[in-house]
Design a protein around this motif. Structure first.
Motif, short mmCIF file in Angstrom:
data_model
loop_
_atom_site.label_atom_id
_atom_site.label_comp_id
_atom_site.label_asym_id
_atom_site.label_seq_id
_atom_site.Cartn_x
_atom_site.Cartn_y
_atom_site.Cartn_z
N ALA A 62 74.34 15.73 45.14
CA ALA A 62 73.38 15.14 46.07
C ALA A 62 72.00 15.04 45.43
O ALA A 62 71.28 14.06 45.63
CB ALA A 62 73.32 15.95 47.36
N TRP A 108 70.39 11.91 47.40
CA TRP A 108 71.07 11.55 48.66
C TRP A 108 70.34 12.21 49.82
O TRP A 108 70.72 13.26 50.32
CB TRP A 108 72.52 11.99 48.57
N PHE A 153 71.95 13.57 53.09
CA PHE A 153 72.58 14.87 52.89
C PHE A 153 71.54 15.99 52.99
O PHE A 153 71.80 17.03 53.58
CB PHE A 153 73.27 14.92 51.52
#
Length: 159
Positions: free
Chosen positions: A72, A77, A80
């Motif tokens: 991540a 990301w 997330f």
């Protein structure tokens, strides 16, 4: 692997590295991890004691979780990151209740504290990152006309 590109990314990366390392420790030297958490490590286990089995499963989950957090981070990301804030606060709550209810030893509260502080750090970093101005993309193809410090002004901007 890329370094984190945001404050929130750094909080996720630190947690990911530590989750991966603690998972590896639990897999390679489970007794050390049990002692760190304040659990007894008897010379032998009674029949039906699945402490080792449970520790192997949770250590593998921690190792995998560390990999997920690092992935991540590498991809920045952000959904997330936001997702982890809520669930790390849930983990803090459950682990704290386990200590207060004498289900887990007092030293186990350090795990709860780590989760809670990590969630707060990520939430603060997400807010911090959202308030920072976004960097403009660097000049491409060696064309630096109108560029200042490698930043090209947007199309249609006065030069």
């Amino acid at each position: 692997m890329r370094l984190p590109r945001s404050s929130a990314g750094w909080t996720i990366a630190v947690f990911g590295v530590l989750a991966l390392l603690m998972g590896a420790l639990g897999l390679l030297w489970p007794e050390a991890q049990l002692r760190m958490l304040g659990f007894e490590v008897p010379q032998s286990r009674a029949a039906g004691d699945y402490t080792g089995t449970f520790l192997t499963a949770s250590s593998m989950a921690s190792f995998n979780m560390g990999v997920y957090y690092l992935l991540a981070t590498a991809t920045e990301w952000r959904p997330f990151y936001r997702f982890t804030v809520f669930f790390r606060l849930v983990t803090f709550t459950v682990f704290t209740i386990a200590v207060l209810a004498d289900i887990a030893p007092g030293r186990f509260f350090t795990v709860a504290l780590w989760e809670g502080l990590g969630a707060v750090a990520t939430a603060v970093a997400l807010r911090w990152d959202a308030r920072r101005p976004a960097a403009m993309p660097p000049a491409t193809n060696g064309d630096r006309s109108g560029a200042v410090d490698g930043v090209v002004p947007p199309a249609g901007a006065n030069r």
